[in-house]
Write a protein that holds these residues in place. Structure first.
Motif, PDB file in Angstrom:
ATOM      1  N   MET A 106       0.843  -1.188   0.000  1.00  0.00           N
ATOM      2  CA  MET A 106       0.000   0.000   0.000  1.00  0.00           C
ATOM      3  C   MET A 106       0.887   1.251   0.000  1.00  0.00           C
ATOM      4  O   MET A 106       1.884   1.308   0.704  1.00  0.00           O
ATOM      5  N   LEU A 107       0.512   2.223  -0.824  1.00  0.00           N
ATOM      6  CA  LEU A 107       1.169   3.519  -0.849  1.00  0.00           C
ATOM      7  C   LEU A 107       0.148   4.580  -0.479  1.00  0.00           C
ATOM      8  O   LEU A 107      -0.955   4.606  -1.024  1.00  0.00           O
ATOM      9  N   GLU A 108       0.515   5.454   0.450  1.00  0.00           N
ATOM     10  CA  GLU A 108      -0.368   6.547   0.853  1.00  0.00           C
ATOM     11  C   GLU A 108       0.083   7.833   0.171  1.00  0.00           C
ATOM     12  O   GLU A 108       1.275   8.156   0.131  1.00  0.00           O
ATOM     13  N   VAL A 109      -0.861   8.576  -0.393  1.00  0.00           N
ATOM     14  CA  VAL A 109      -0.550   9.816  -1.084  1.00  0.00           C
ATOM     15  C   VAL A 109      -0.515  10.946  -0.055  1.00  0.00           C
ATOM     16  O   VAL A 109      -1.540  11.298   0.531  1.00  0.00           O
ATOM     17  N   MET A 110       0.663  11.518   0.166  1.00  0.00           N
ATOM     18  CA  MET A 110       0.820  12.651   1.072  1.00  0.00           C
ATOM     19  C   MET A 110       0.572  13.970   0.334  1.00  0.00           C
ATOM     20  O   MET A 110      -0.102  14.865   0.838  1.00  0.00           O
ATOM     21  N   GLN A 111       1.144  14.079  -0.866  1.00  0.00           N
ATOM     22  CA  GLN A 111       0.922  15.228  -1.741  1.00  0.00           C
ATOM     23  C   GLN A 111       0.712  14.673  -3.147  1.00  0.00           C
ATOM     24  O   GLN A 111       1.433  13.760  -3.565  1.00  0.00           O
ATOM     25  N   PRO A 112      -0.240  15.213  -3.908  1.00  0.00           N
ATOM     26  CA  PRO A 112      -0.577  14.591  -5.193  1.00  0.00           C
ATOM     27  C   PRO A 112       0.320  14.978  -6.364  1.00  0.00           C
ATOM     28  O   PRO A 112       0.262  14.332  -7.414  1.00  0.00           O
ATOM     29  N   GLY A 113       1.145  16.028  -6.220  1.00  0.00           N
ATOM     30  CA  GLY A 113       1.891  16.502  -7.380  1.00  0.00           C
ATOM     31  C   GLY A 113       0.999  17.325  -8.293  1.00  0.00           C
ATOM     32  O   GLY A 113      -0.153  17.635  -7.974  1.00  0.00           O
ATOM     33  N   LEU A 114       1.541  17.691  -9.452  1.00  0.00           N
ATOM     34  CA  LEU A 114       0.782  18.548 -10.367  1.00  0.00           C
ATOM     35  C   LEU A 114      -0.377  17.786 -11.005  1.00  0.00           C
ATOM     36  O   LEU A 114      -1.519  18.232 -10.978  1.00  0.00           O
ATOM     37  N   LEU A 115      -0.093  16.659 -11.611  1.00  0.00           N
ATOM     38  CA  LEU A 115      -1.121  15.751 -12.143  1.00  0.00           C
ATOM     39  C   LEU A 115      -0.517  14.354 -12.147  1.00  0.00           C
ATOM     40  O   LEU A 115       0.322  14.035 -12.983  1.00  0.00           O
ATOM     41  N   SER A 116      -0.934  13.549 -11.193  1.00  0.00           N
ATOM     42  CA  SER A 116      -0.436  12.179 -11.065  1.00  0.00           C
ATOM     43  C   SER A 116      -1.623  11.246 -11.215  1.00  0.00           C
ATOM     44  O   SER A 116      -2.607  11.375 -10.478  1.00  0.00           O
ATOM     45  N   THR A 117      -1.522  10.310 -12.146  1.00  0.00           N
ATOM     46  CA  THR A 117      -2.662   9.445 -12.445  1.00  0.00           C
ATOM     47  C   THR A 117      -2.233   7.995 -12.583  1.00  0.00           C
ATOM     48  O   THR A 117      -1.126   7.708 -13.053  1.00  0.00           O
ATOM     49  N   PRO A 118      -3.088   7.054 -12.181  1.00  0.00           N
ATOM     50  CA  PRO A 118      -2.814   5.642 -12.469  1.00  0.00           C
ATOM     51  C   PRO A 118      -2.975   5.391 -13.971  1.00  0.00           C
ATOM     52  O   PRO A 118      -3.971   5.816 -14.561  1.00  0.00           O
ATOM     53  N   GLN A 119      -1.991   4.720 -14.555  1.00  0.00           N
ATOM     54  CA  GLN A 119      -2.065   4.436 -15.990  1.00  0.00           C
ATOM     55  C   GLN A 119      -1.464   3.072 -16.296  1.00  0.00           C
ATOM     56  O   GLN A 119      -0.412   2.711 -15.768  1.00  0.00           O
ATOM     57  N   ASP A 120      -2.158   2.320 -17.159  1.00  0.00           N
ATOM     58  CA  ASP A 120      -1.591   1.120 -17.761  1.00  0.00           C
ATOM     59  C   ASP A 120      -1.631   1.335 -19.274  1.00  0.00           C
ATOM     60  O   ASP A 120      -1.489   2.461 -19.734  1.00  0.00           O
ATOM     61  N   MET A 121      -1.873   0.297 -20.037  1.00  0.00           N
ATOM     62  CA  MET A 121      -1.910   0.455 -21.489  1.00  0.00           C
ATOM     63  C   MET A 121      -3.294   0.808 -22.015  1.00  0.00           C
ATOM     64  O   MET A 121      -3.522   0.802 -23.231  1.00  0.00           O
ATOM     65  N   GLY A 122      -4.217   1.127 -21.115  1.00  0.00           N
ATOM     66  CA  GLY A 122      -5.507   1.651 -21.541  1.00  0.00           C
ATOM     67  C   GLY A 122      -6.528   0.577 -21.859  1.00  0.00           C
ATOM     68  O   GLY A 122      -6.327  -0.606 -21.628  1.00  0.00           O
ATOM     69  N   ARG A 123      -7.661   1.060 -22.395  1.00  0.00           N
ATOM     70  CA  ARG A 123      -8.793   0.172 -22.673  1.00  0.00           C
ATOM     71  C   ARG A 123      -9.190   0.281 -24.148  1.00  0.00           C
ATOM     72  O   ARG A 123     -10.185   0.920 -24.508  1.00  0.00           O
ATOM     73  N   PRO A 124      -8.428  -0.349 -25.041  1.00  0.00           N
ATOM     74  CA  PRO A 124      -8.758  -0.282 -26.468  1.00  0.00           C
ATOM     75  C   PRO A 124     -10.002  -1.100 -26.782  1.00  0.00           C
ATOM     76  O   PRO A 124     -10.423  -1.974 -26.021  1.00  0.00           O
ATOM     77  N   GLY A 125     -10.601  -0.800 -27.934  1.00  0.00           N
ATOM     78  CA  GLY A 125     -11.700  -1.621 -28.438  1.00  0.00           C
ATOM     79  C   GLY A 125     -13.087  -1.173 -28.051  1.00  0.00           C
ATOM     80  O   GLY A 125     -14.056  -1.890 -28.313  1.00  0.00           O
ATOM     81  N   HIS A 126     -13.217   0.030 -27.455  1.00  0.00           N
ATOM     82  CA  HIS A 126     -14.539   0.485 -27.011  1.00  0.00           C
ATOM     83  C   HIS A 126     -14.972   1.786 -27.687  1.00  0.00           C
ATOM     84  O   HIS A 126     -15.899   2.454 -27.213  1.00  0.00           O
ATOM     85  N   ALA A 127     -14.317   2.141 -28.784  1.00  0.00           N
ATOM     86  CA  ALA A 127     -14.653   3.397 -29.456  1.00  0.00           C
ATOM     87  C   ALA A 127     -16.097   3.407 -29.939  1.00  0.00           C
ATOM     88  O   ALA A 127     -16.737   4.468 -29.972  1.00  0.00           O
ATOM     89  N   ARG A 128     -16.628   2.243 -30.295  1.00  0.00           N
ATOM     90  CA  ARG A 128     -18.022   2.186 -30.767  1.00  0.00           C
ATOM     91  C   ARG A 128     -18.994   2.606 -29.676  1.00  0.00           C
ATOM     92  O   ARG A 128     -20.139   2.978 -29.959  1.00  0.00           O
ATOM     93  N   LEU A 129     -18.548   2.535 -28.421  1.00  0.00           N
ATOM     94  CA  LEU A 129     -19.371   2.960 -27.291  1.00  0.00           C
ATOM     95  C   LEU A 129     -19.087   4.406 -26.893  1.00  0.00           C
ATOM     96  O   LEU A 129     -19.654   4.899 -25.919  1.00  0.00           O
ATOM     97  N   GLY A 130     -18.192   5.056 -27.631  1.00  0.00           N
ATOM     98  CA  GLY A 130     -17.816   6.426 -27.295  1.00  0.00           C
ATOM     99  C   GLY A 130     -16.766   6.510 -26.213  1.00  0.00           C
ATOM    100  O   GLY A 130     -16.553   7.572 -25.631  1.00  0.00           O
ATOM    101  N   ILE A 131     -16.066   5.397 -25.941  1.00  0.00           N
ATOM    102  CA  ILE A 131     -15.082   5.341 -24.865  1.00  0.00           C
ATOM    103  C   ILE A 131     -13.696   5.209 -25.476  1.00  0.00           C
ATOM    104  O   ILE A 131     -13.413   4.261 -26.212  1.00  0.00           O
ATOM    105  N   GLY A 132     -12.830   6.173 -25.181  1.00  0.00           N
ATOM    106  CA  GLY A 132     -11.485   6.166 -25.725  1.00  0.00           C
ATOM    107  C   GLY A 132     -10.555   5.233 -24.977  1.00  0.00           C
ATOM    108  O   GLY A 132     -10.883   4.690 -23.922  1.00  0.00           O
ATOM    109  N   ARG A 133      -9.358   5.083 -25.516  1.00  0.00           N
ATOM    110  CA  ARG A 133      -8.387   4.147 -24.946  1.00  0.00           C
ATOM    111  C   ARG A 133      -7.752   4.677 -23.665  1.00  0.00           C
ATOM    112  O   ARG A 133      -7.559   3.953 -22.707  1.00  0.00           O
ATOM    113  N   SER A 134      -7.373   5.957 -23.635  1.00  0.00           N
ATOM    114  CA  SER A 134      -6.617   6.536 -22.522  1.00  0.00           C
ATOM    115  C   SER A 134      -5.305   5.770 -22.366  1.00  0.00           C
ATOM    116  O   SER A 134      -4.665   5.422 -23.341  1.00  0.00           O
ATOM    117  N   GLY A 135      -4.863   5.482 -21.147  1.00  0.00           N
ATOM    118  CA  GLY A 135      -3.610   4.771 -20.927  1.00  0.00           C
ATOM    119  C   GLY A 135      -2.414   5.711 -20.886  1.00  0.00           C
ATOM    120  O   GLY A 135      -2.536   6.936 -20.969  1.00  0.00           O
TER     121      GLY A 135
END
Length: 319
Positions: free
Chosen positions: A1-30
């Motif tokens: 477990m990691l506890e966030v003391m300060q978030p930084g400017l923009l820190s986000t969880p990211q993997d390789m995203g969620r491809p294959g959902h554009a037909r639903l209007g959902i982008g890949r992100s990642g």
């Protein structure tokens, strides 16, 4: 477990995203720079697509609630510290319960990745733990007080490392950066002056750029004549031309469709380099053909795979 003391400017969880959902209007992100994500994960023995923390310009301060192996890859972080000790990039470090992890700010580039052995184990949404900041999908950006669960480590790591990965070839130090372009649906609609400027002029990264798109400041580009369009599918790297004449290159959180003319396409192999451009950086463009683009993608992927294999072998030999 990691506890966030300060978030930084923009820190986000990211993997390789969620491809294959554009037909639903959902982008890949990642991850915006997938090469840096892969390298960070490899250093701690994770699968390439494990979830890490994407750091933008200035990193968070985290407190370890247990022992974890961690590593940094991406844009240079010269002030990175574990407690008061320097935290070099490109090598795994073991942190203990109560240790503070402070990546600090970047001396150049825009994004780095903090990987932890076992990956950030948040609940997946549509198969991904990636935060889509613009759409508000998946986990949220880090906030003070958040607790980030960590999954079980994929392999046993050695207690000491006598080697580190040289990240300098991946930190894109050249100025200005040259990005390669393919022709797109409306390249032929540019007037002659604009077509020449796109290949010859220097553009500057606008401060309003983000994960959705990179706005470019430079000479105004224009079509030969106004073009009426209906919305069409969009992909990362597509260079669109709004009415104001300043192009936008779509990023990892791009909308799944758009209605601006598509005047060029940044090749896939150069998207990580674009993701490392910070506001004020200068870029230039070079036209290439499809064969060159495919060769560049193939070479990039092969090189990453070779480095990942070498890291795995070193980890196995040292364990």
């Amino acid at each position: 477990m990691l506890e966030v003391m300060q978030p930084g400017l923009l820190s986000t969880p990211q993997d390789m995203g969620r491809p294959g959902h554009a037909r639903l209007g959902i982008g890949r992100s990642g991850a915006a720079d997938w090469t840096a994500l892969h390298l960070a994960n490899a250093l701690v023995g994770n699968p390439a697509d494990a979830c890490a923390i994407e750091i933008t310009l200035k990193g968070p301060v985290l407190k370890a609630q247990a022992s974890h192996w961690v590593a940094l890859a991406g844009a240079p972080l010269p002030q990175a510290r574990i407690n008061d000790d320097p935290w070099p990039m490109g090598v795994a470090r073991l942190v203990q319960r109560g240790d503070h992890l402070s990546p600090g700010g970047m001396s150049s580039g825009c994004r780095s990745y903090l990987a932890v052995a076992g990956g950030i184990d948040l609940d997946p949404w549509l198969g991904s733990r990636s935060c889509d900041v613009n759409a508000g999908l998946g986990p949220s950006p880090l906030q003070a007080g958040d607790e980030l669960p960590v999954g079980p480590a994929n392999r046993v790591l050695p207690h000491a490392f006598d080697w580190a990965l040289d990240l300098r070839p991946w930190q894109h130090a050249s100025r200005p950066r040259t990005l390669r372009l393919l022709e797109s649906a409306h390249t032929g609609q540019l007037n002659d002056t604009s077509l020449k400027l796109l290949g010859d002029a220097t553009f500057r990264i606008n401060p309003h750029s983000n994960r959705v798109g990179t706005r470019l400041d430079g000479p105004e580009l224009h079509l030969e004549k106004p073009l009426e369009m209906i919305s069409a599918g969009s992909v990362a790297g597509s260079m669109q031309l709004p009415p104001g004449g300043q192009p936008i290159v779509l990023g990892c959180e791009h909308p799944v469709s758009g209605g601006y003319p598509r005047i060029a396409q940044v090749i896939e192999a150069d998207l990580p380099r674009l993701a490392q451009c910070r506001p004020g950086d200068e870029v230039r463009f070079e036209w290439v053909d499809m064969a060159t683009a495919l060769d560049a993608r193939r070479a990039q992927r092969q090189l990453i795979e070779q480095i990942e294999l070498q890291i795995r072998q070193r980890l196995e030999q040292a364990a």
